[in-house]
Design an enzyme around this catalytic site. Structure first.
Site, mmCIF file in Angstrom:
data_model
loop_
_atom_site.group_PDB
_atom_site.id
_atom_site.type_symbol
_atom_site.label_atom_id
_atom_site.label_comp_id
_atom_site.label_asym_id
_atom_site.label_seq_id
_atom_site.Cartn_x
_atom_site.Cartn_y
_atom_site.Cartn_z
ATOM 1 N N VAL A 1 -18.602 40.760 25.126
ATOM 2 C CA VAL A 1 -18.233 41.861 26.480
ATOM 3 C C VAL A 1 -17.381 40.556 26.773
ATOM 4 O O VAL A 1 -17.130 41.285 28.568
ATOM 5 C CB VAL A 1 -19.387 42.225 27.475
ATOM 6 C CG1 VAL A 1 -20.132 43.109 26.391
ATOM 7 C CG2 VAL A 1 -19.871 41.002 27.627
ATOM 8 N N ASP B 1 -23.136 39.708 23.604
ATOM 9 C CA ASP B 1 -23.237 38.522 24.379
ATOM 10 C C ASP B 1 -21.466 38.675 25.872
ATOM 11 O O ASP B 1 -21.029 39.180 25.768
ATOM 12 C CB ASP B 1 -22.036 37.512 23.197
ATOM 13 C CG ASP B 1 -21.234 36.507 23.765
ATOM 14 O OD1 ASP B 1 -22.273 34.731 23.870
ATOM 15 O OD2 ASP B 1 -20.603 36.281 24.786
ATOM 16 N N TYR C 1 -17.679 36.322 33.385
ATOM 17 C CA TYR C 1 -17.492 37.270 32.841
ATOM 18 C C TYR C 1 -17.890 38.785 34.057
ATOM 19 O O TYR C 1 -17.050 39.541 33.960
ATOM 20 C CB TYR C 1 -17.688 38.302 31.082
ATOM 21 C CG TYR C 1 -17.766 36.801 30.157
ATOM 22 C CD1 TYR C 1 -17.096 36.453 30.587
ATOM 23 C CD2 TYR C 1 -18.468 37.356 29.349
ATOM 24 C CE1 TYR C 1 -16.516 34.802 29.530
ATOM 25 C CE2 TYR C 1 -18.520 36.503 27.941
ATOM 26 C CZ TYR C 1 -17.393 35.704 28.087
ATOM 27 O OH TYR C 1 -17.175 34.786 26.888
ATOM 28 N N HIS D 1 -21.122 27.309 29.708
ATOM 29 C CA HIS D 1 -20.298 27.594 29.228
ATOM 30 C C HIS D 1 -19.111 26.350 28.460
ATOM 31 O O HIS D 1 -18.511 27.091 27.534
ATOM 32 C CB HIS D 1 -19.613 28.618 30.242
ATOM 33 C CG HIS D 1 -19.320 30.069 29.541
ATOM 34 N ND1 HIS D 1 -18.845 30.890 30.405
ATOM 35 C CD2 HIS D 1 -17.473 29.857 28.323
ATOM 36 C CE1 HIS D 1 -18.529 31.997 29.679
ATOM 37 N NE2 HIS D 1 -17.691 30.894 28.664
ATOM 38 N N PRO E 1 -12.833 35.932 17.223
ATOM 39 C CA PRO E 1 -12.844 35.927 15.639
ATOM 40 C C PRO E 1 -11.673 36.561 15.497
ATOM 41 O O PRO E 1 -10.929 36.582 14.011
ATOM 42 C CB PRO E 1 -14.190 36.851 15.130
ATOM 43 C CG PRO E 1 -14.256 37.690 16.213
ATOM 44 C CD PRO E 1 -14.275 36.714 18.122
ATOM 45 N N LYS F 1 -15.043 42.128 19.914
ATOM 46 C CA LYS F 1 -14.666 42.292 20.560
ATOM 47 C C LYS F 1 -13.924 44.394 20.784
ATOM 48 O O LYS F 1 -13.041 43.890 20.438
ATOM 49 C CB LYS F 1 -14.232 42.227 22.235
ATOM 50 C CG LYS F 1 -14.716 43.284 23.552
ATOM 51 C CD LYS F 1 -13.603 42.291 24.795
ATOM 52 C CE LYS F 1 -12.460 42.791 24.586
ATOM 53 N NZ LYS F 1 -11.415 42.674 25.486
ATOM 54 N N SER F 2 -14.335 44.913 21.182
ATOM 55 C CA SER F 2 -13.748 46.412 21.296
ATOM 56 C C SER F 2 -13.765 47.155 22.515
ATOM 57 O O SER F 2 -15.620 47.290 22.827
ATOM 58 C CB SER F 2 -12.814 46.579 20.023
ATOM 59 O OG SER F 2 -12.100 48.534 20.107
ATOM 60 N N ARG G 1 -13.282 51.272 16.426
ATOM 61 C CA ARG G 1 -13.176 50.025 16.029
ATOM 62 C C ARG G 1 -14.383 49.096 16.103
ATOM 63 O O ARG G 1 -14.722 48.386 15.394
ATOM 64 C CB ARG G 1 -12.740 49.218 17.595
ATOM 65 C CG ARG G 1 -11.409 49.841 17.461
ATOM 66 C CD ARG G 1 -10.168 48.645 16.259
ATOM 67 N NE ARG G 1 -8.804 49.878 16.013
ATOM 68 C CZ ARG G 1 -7.732 49.015 16.505
ATOM 69 N NH1 ARG G 1 -8.260 48.919 17.264
ATOM 70 N NH2 ARG G 1 -6.740 49.395 16.424
ATOM 71 N N ASN H 1 -15.784 47.151 13.075
ATOM 72 C CA ASN H 1 -15.818 45.785 12.925
ATOM 73 C C ASN H 1 -17.274 45.760 12.340
ATOM 74 O O ASN H 1 -17.657 44.100 11.847
ATOM 75 C CB ASN H 1 -16.227 45.053 14.385
ATOM 76 C CG ASN H 1 -14.426 45.107 15.027
ATOM 77 O OD1 ASN H 1 -13.409 45.252 14.385
ATOM 78 N ND2 ASN H 1 -14.766 45.272 16.064
#
Length: 279
Positions: free
Chosen positions: A19, A43, A48, A106, A184, A227-228, A233, A237
């Site tokens: 996310v 994740d 975020y 992080h 990725p 992520k999408s 999608r 994925n």
């Protein structure tokens, strides 16, 4: 869904939903869609600003908490033992859970040793099922893995066809640490989605460039979190477990490696200054 076993025996889905850059306003909806599609690992990170959305979606999903693997990360503004300890409790509150399955540091800056000691303590208390790091280059990684009580279970680093992390992955495996990919799809850089080699391989299997790239990571044993914000999608994925790349395919894709980041170098002075501004 493939699962991997971490160095402390905890099982983790090899594929999850990330996310990063999903706004707080849309996060709950996106995570709800991801869970409906079949993702069981989410994740997120303190930086975020959407842990609450993840927590809301998990709470409302009706899925047993034990079936969902939650990953979050402590941001550098919360480094140092005391700050990190308090931030873990804050993440637990925002995620509306008694435990986080995997908590990472992080970035490799500021008082990472104090922060990691807070992770170790929370791990021993059962608040965290596994702990690890993110964006730790091999020198940072070897240092912390060699000097702390609990060896990181995971190191999440930029990993894609253009920056394949072959040698860093080998070093992580010496410590029993799993490599986890962020970016990725390289965020579309280097004309990723129109790459002719990936497209040619995809044609053989009736798969997209994105699906080929994800499958290549899976076959290397890399944990992935594409992520999408679009549910179709998300479905595409996750639809990568019905085909297998050949050794020839894998070797061909290995030629795309530049060995360099498409984003930033954590050893660069300006990168370090940038992160100091984000504290």
């Amino acid at each position: 869904m493939n699962k991997v076993t971490l160095n402390n025996g905890v099982e983790m889905p090899q594929m999850g939903y990330g996310v990063y850059q999903v706004s707080p306003a849309e996060c709950e909806c996106c995570v709800s869609d991801a869970l409906k599609v079949g993702y069981r690992m989410i994740d997120t990170a303190q930086a975020y600003h959407n842990e609450e959305g993840v927590g809301n979606a998990v709470k409302k999903s009706g899925i047993d908490r034990k079936e969902i693997f939650l990953v979050s990360k402590v941001w550098i503004s919360n480094y140092g033992y005391e700050k990190a300890k308090a931030s873990i409790d804050e993440s637990l509150r925002k995620l509306q859970t008694d435990y986080i399955d995997l908590m990472l540091l992080h970035q490799p800056f500021c008082d990472r040793y104090g922060a990691y000691r807070a992770l170790e303590e929370a791990y021993k208390e059962g608040k965290l099922r596994a702990i690890g790091v993110s964006n730790f280059y091999s020198d940072h990684f070897i240092d912390i893995a060699s000097n702390m009580d609990v060896v990181p279970a995971v190191n999440q680093v930029e990993t894609h066809v253009f920056n394949q992390q072959i040698e860093p992955q080998r070093i992580m495996e010496e410590f029993g640490t799993r490599i986890m990919s962020w970016g990725p799809f390289a965020e579309g850089r280097n004309n990723f989605f129109t790459n002719p080699l990936l497209a040619e391989i995809g044609m053989k299997y009736g798969k997209s460039v994105a699906q080929v790239a994800l499958r290549w990571l899976i076959q290397r044993g890399v944990i992935i979190i594409p992520k999408s914000t679009h549910i179709e999608r998300m479905r595409q994925n996750i639809d990568i477990f019905d085909f297998e790349l050949t050794a020839e395919d894998m070797a061909s894709i290995s030629t795309l490696d530049t060995g360099k980041s498409l984003f930033f170098d954590h050893h660069d002075a300006e990168t370090t200054r940038m992160f100091m501004d984000w504290r």
